[in-house]
Motif scaffolding. Structure first.
Motif, PDB file in Angstrom:
ATOM      1  N   THR A 112      -1.240  -7.878   7.355  1.00 25.52           N
ATOM      2  CA  THR A 112      -2.181  -6.718   7.624  1.00 25.52           C
ATOM      3  C   THR A 112      -2.784  -6.051   5.582  1.00 25.52           C
ATOM      4  O   THR A 112      -3.224  -5.547   5.904  1.00 25.52           O
ATOM      5  CB  THR A 112      -1.204  -5.349   7.349  1.00 25.52           C
ATOM      6  OG1 THR A 112      -0.253  -5.763   6.365  1.00 25.52           O
ATOM      7  CG2 THR A 112      -1.152  -5.683   9.119  1.00 25.52           C
ATOM      8  N   SER A 114      -3.472  -5.748   1.431  1.00 28.72           N
ATOM      9  CA  SER A 114      -2.773  -4.129   0.823  1.00 28.72           C
ATOM     10  C   SER A 114      -3.544  -3.190   0.469  1.00 28.72           C
ATOM     11  O   SER A 114      -4.539  -2.790   1.179  1.00 28.72           O
ATOM     12  CB  SER A 114      -3.063  -4.665  -0.386  1.00 28.72           C
ATOM     13  OG  SER A 114      -2.620  -6.217  -0.843  1.00 28.72           O
ATOM     14  N   LYS A 115      -3.387  -2.608   0.135  1.00 26.93           N
ATOM     15  CA  LYS A 115      -3.917  -1.206   0.051  1.00 26.93           C
ATOM     16  C   LYS A 115      -3.541  -0.352  -1.362  1.00 26.93           C
ATOM     17  O   LYS A 115      -2.274  -0.712  -2.089  1.00 26.93           O
ATOM     18  CB  LYS A 115      -3.423   0.176   1.262  1.00 26.93           C
ATOM     19  CG  LYS A 115      -1.391   0.445   1.398  1.00 26.93           C
ATOM     20  CD  LYS A 115      -1.567   2.151   2.032  1.00 26.93           C
ATOM     21  CE  LYS A 115       0.589   1.825   2.218  1.00 26.93           C
ATOM     22  NZ  LYS A 115       0.816   2.103   0.338  1.00 26.93           N
ATOM     23  N   ASN A 249       0.441  -3.082   2.859  1.00 26.61           N
ATOM     24  CA  ASN A 249       0.367  -1.922   3.580  1.00 26.61           C
ATOM     25  C   ASN A 249       0.521  -2.203   4.779  1.00 26.61           C
ATOM     26  O   ASN A 249       0.105  -2.939   6.463  1.00 26.61           O
ATOM     27  CB  ASN A 249      -1.691  -2.446   4.455  1.00 26.61           C
ATOM     28  CG  ASN A 249      -2.266  -1.531   5.550  1.00 26.61           C
ATOM     29  OD1 ASN A 249      -1.485  -0.867   5.426  1.00 26.61           O
ATOM     30  ND2 ASN A 249      -3.689  -2.194   6.153  1.00 26.61           N
ATOM     31  N   CYS A 283       0.667  -8.776   2.419  1.00 27.56           N
ATOM     32  CA  CYS A 283       1.959  -7.783   2.750  1.00 27.56           C
ATOM     33  C   CYS A 283       3.574  -8.625   3.373  1.00 27.56           C
ATOM     34  O   CYS A 283       4.779  -7.579   3.462  1.00 27.56           O
ATOM     35  CB  CYS A 283       1.528  -7.559   4.507  1.00 27.56           C
ATOM     36  SG  CYS A 283       1.993  -8.747   5.857  1.00 27.56           S
TER      37      CYS A 283
END
Length: 455
Positions: A112, A114-115, A249, A283
């Motif tokens: 998923t 990163s953010k 994320n 993730c």
């Protein structure tokens, strides 16, 4: 080739970045019967995330960033589902989408990504304040920077300098806030950090070192109009880029029964605490670092690719292998200067370590070689403005070559275009002056023998 581990099973990969896509491709190479689906709400197709900036700068279009033609996926029988996942029902092994649809799986791979980080600054939710990681972030930046007079970028890392370059390419004045004494000096040794300081200023970017963000100030309409630094200075702006790193994320996976910390906790086989659930890429957080000189979370393109390859192998064989990260490698671009690093070159090293540093008189090209004081074995290399061969330094560091052996063969490491200036001669000349030695450069023909040997 078929394998009972994955054949006829439905493998669902959540995330179409480099880790997830690499895993899907390598599973298909090894197993022609596995049912593979890649799910992503970000984009329908895999794209090169590092190329996002070039779309904004007008050098590329989105379709140019896709490494594979759209027909590739159907030809290789890899299904693509473009949708956002709301949560995962691990008990009944299904994804629950935001539109109410569901998708069952036998094996789930979480990739998923990163953010962007936010640290609770006052005003960080104003319109015109954002990070840069996803394709949606790029679209938002396109909207938020229309007809603005000034921008501020907060955070002195790789994404920060990319965003500053993007804005400068449109002749938008940029103030770049870096809290450290020099750009990225928690990663780069002093000389390299100062080299990049100078380069940023040469590009007419207003670099503010040792300057921290205190507050983001907005208008009554909800749009950003200025920032305030911790010294009390007010800088008018209509856009604020928050580029203070990224984090896994995984918000939608919290309290789901999946073990998480900063990231999704995995062992060296990428197994989570849940049966048939794996995590790879940005993730994933290893319970224990995969090597003494590596971190538990490594959010780098190259490691994401290696994660995908290793997990694919383990899903398609009965002889699973632990993740072996190998010699650290990374590359980036600071405006016009390319950067490569091999092995370990910390910003500050111990007394057991020594460094040899050379910088071209232009102030834009340099190389640093870190080596053990005890046995002179090479430990790591930084290069700026000079393309070097990955295979050369991977071999040199893994086999423990001496500093002098590396310097004598440095001509073979250079990957610059033909007729480029032979920097290796100046590097060797400086070493000879400082050491009182008379080392010579080996002929090019020797390199084939060298790479083929274990000397």
């Amino acid at each position: 080739m078929n394998n009972p581990n994955s054949s006829n099973k439905k493998i669902v990969i959540l995330g179409n970045g480099i880790a997830g896509v690499t895993c899907a491709r390598h599973v298909r190479k090894k197993d022609d019967k596995a049912d593979i689906t890649i799910v992503s709400g970000e984009t329908a197709h895999f794209f090169s995330r590092t190329a996002l900036m070039y779309i904004y700068m007008g050098h590329m279009k989105y379709e140019h960033t896709k490494p594979y033609e759209d027909w590739f996926w159907e030809k290789n029988r890899i299904d693509l589902k473009h949708a956002w996942v709301g949560n995962v029902d691990f008990e009944y092994k299904q994804l629950l989408f935001q539109d109410g649809a569901t998708l069952a799986y036998d094996i789930l791979v979480l990739a998923t990504g990163s953010k962007p980080n936010k640290f609770g600054w006052q005003g960080q939710e104003f319109k015109g304040v954002q990070g840069l990681y996803s394709y949606q972030d790029l679209e938002l930046m396109e909207q938020n920077t229309q007809n603005i007079k000034r921008a501020v970028v907060v955070g002195g890392g790789l994404i920060g300098i990319e965003m500053a370059e993007m804005l400068a390419s449109r002749e938008i004045p940029v103030t770049f806030l870096v809290r450290e004494k020099n750009f990225w000096d928690n990663i780069l040794p002093l000389e390299e950090a100062q080299l990049i300081n100078r380069h940023i200023l040469e590009h007419h970017i207003d670099l503010r070192l040792e300057t921290e963000l205190e507050e983001i100030i907005g208008e009554d309409s909800g749009k950003v109009k200025a920032i305030k630094t911790k010294t009390g200075e007010i800088i008018d702006c209509q856009f604020v880029g928050l580029t203070v790193g990224v984090s896994p994320n995984i918000g939608f996976l919290k309290n789901s029964g999946l073990e998480t910390n900063r990231g999704i906790v995995v062992d060296r086989f990428f197994r989570t605490n849940l049966q048939d659930v794996y995590a790879i890429g940005d993730c994933a957080e290893f319970k224990e670092a995969p090597a003494s000189d590596r971190k538990n979370i490594e959010q780098v393109w190259y490691t994401g690719r290696m994660h995908g390859e290793t997990l694919a192998y383990n899903l398609t064989t009965s002889n699973a292998v632990p993740y072996q990260p190998g010699i650290w490698f990374n590359s980036a671009k600071f405006l016009d200067i390319e950067y490569q690093t091999y092995g370990q070159v910390p910003a500050i090293w111990s007394d057991e370590t020594e460094s040899f540093y050379w910088e071209d008189k232009s102030g834009k090209i340099c190389i640093r070689l870190l080596y053990s004081k005890k046995d002179k074995k090479i430990m790591g290399v930084n290069a700026f403005g000079w393309r070097l061969r990955h295979a050369f330094f991977d071999k040199a560091i893994s086999e423990g070559w001496s500093l002098e052996k590396v310097l004598s063969h440095l001509n073979q490491a250079s990957f610059n275009p033909e007729f480029s200036k032979p920097f290796h001669k100046e590097v060797l000349a400086k070493y000879n002056r400082e050491s009182g030695k008379a080392l010579e450069t080996y002929k090019a023909s020797f390199f084939k023998k060298l790479i083929g040997s274990r000397s």
